[in-house]
Design an enzyme around this catalytic site. Sequence first.
Site, mmCIF file in Angstrom:
data_model
loop_
_atom_site.group_PDB
_atom_site.id
_atom_site.type_symbol
_atom_site.label_atom_id
_atom_site.label_comp_id
_atom_site.label_asym_id
_atom_site.label_seq_id
_atom_site.Cartn_x
_atom_site.Cartn_y
_atom_site.Cartn_z
ATOM 1 N N LYS A 1 0.842 -1.208 0.000
ATOM 2 C CA LYS A 1 0.000 0.000 0.000
ATOM 3 C C LYS A 1 0.873 1.252 0.000
ATOM 4 O O LYS A 1 0.590 2.221 -0.716
ATOM 5 C CB LYS A 1 -0.954 -0.029 1.208
ATOM 6 N N GLN B 1 -4.886 -1.730 9.419
ATOM 7 C CA GLN B 1 -4.687 -3.018 8.732
ATOM 8 C C GLN B 1 -5.358 -4.151 9.504
ATOM 9 O O GLN B 1 -5.134 -4.330 10.694
ATOM 10 C CB GLN B 1 -3.179 -3.294 8.561
ATOM 11 N N ASP C 1 -11.224 2.681 4.192
ATOM 12 C CA ASP C 1 -11.425 1.231 4.154
ATOM 13 C C ASP C 1 -12.911 0.884 4.006
ATOM 14 O O ASP C 1 -13.256 -0.251 3.674
ATOM 15 C CB ASP C 1 -10.905 0.630 5.464
#
Length: 295
Positions: A49, A93, A116
């Site tokens: 990422k 994450q 997200d």
Amino acid sequence: MELIDGNRIAASLIAELKAQVAALPGRPPCLALVRVGDDPASVSYVRKKEQTAAEIGVTSRILLPPATISQADLCRLIDDLNADPGVDGILIQSPLPKGFDEVAVFRRVAPEKDVDGFHTVNLGKVAQEDDTGFVACTPAGIMELLARSGVDLRGKHVVVLGRSLIVGKPVALLALQKRAGANGTVTVCHSATPDLPALTRLADVLIAAIGRPEFVTAEMVKPGAVVIDVGINRVPDPTRKTGYRLTGDVHFPSVSPRCSLITPVPGGVGPMTVAMLMKNTVKARLLSLSPAPAR
Ligand code: NAP
């Protein structure tokens, strides 16, 4: 059978985003990447990422609290990022180490920075077909792969294997939406579904997201179906230097000859997830420059 090349489709999306970022006024978009602990898969996902962000011109801020951080301290760290006007997007994450209430952590991220797409507000906006929110990256990536491969879900039976908050539920909602490219007729299956093969065989489009290596075999697939394999499973393989190989939820060798289109693993859905995260980050920056009216 034709392969859906996620690497190629993600690369064209990344090139589009790079041009979009270059044309933005003021500072570049900034993405905060929070990785708790040292889970090896999470280490490699966050690195990927960070690399993709750099390629596009998105600034990343990496925060690496230890696995021993308390839930309260992690929430304080998120509060600081929420309040920081220099941060547009926040990614925590997943999976978090054992002991964390992951959904509570996702809810702590301000909805307007939740790139997200796991916050209650953003999941709700998917259900309400409100484009001002953020769609979770993997489901959004699946829809983008289908659209860019010329697959229109109208009139199709879409069978989703798996009902997680991260993949199964949101992709089912997206396929169901009343909009161009969607309008699918959707069935969602899970571990309590009886006679799975009878349902998967009805699928014109089969989306497998269960986390079971090579679970979907040829006799579960209708000839000519489009198969999207979301699974990323590490299977022990002593012939590899790493000691493992990656496999999807679909048994590719037997299923692929039956399909019209299929995603490989790796190189299918995975690269799209990262590209959609970047798309959401650019969107967050754009929204911060001219906030959308409340709906
Ligand atoms: P998850 O949270 O573990 O959910 C798995 C789902 O599959 C659950 O709904 C579960 O049912 C269902 N399931 C499990 N075993 C089943 C069985 N034998 N028969 C029917 N249903 C079954 O997994 P996830 O986070 O959605 O991830 C799924 C897979 O996608 C994993 O391999 C993961 O690594 C991968 N993934 C890939 C990406 C990417 O970027 N490509 C992103 C996210 C996830 P219940 O609800 O009844 O337990």
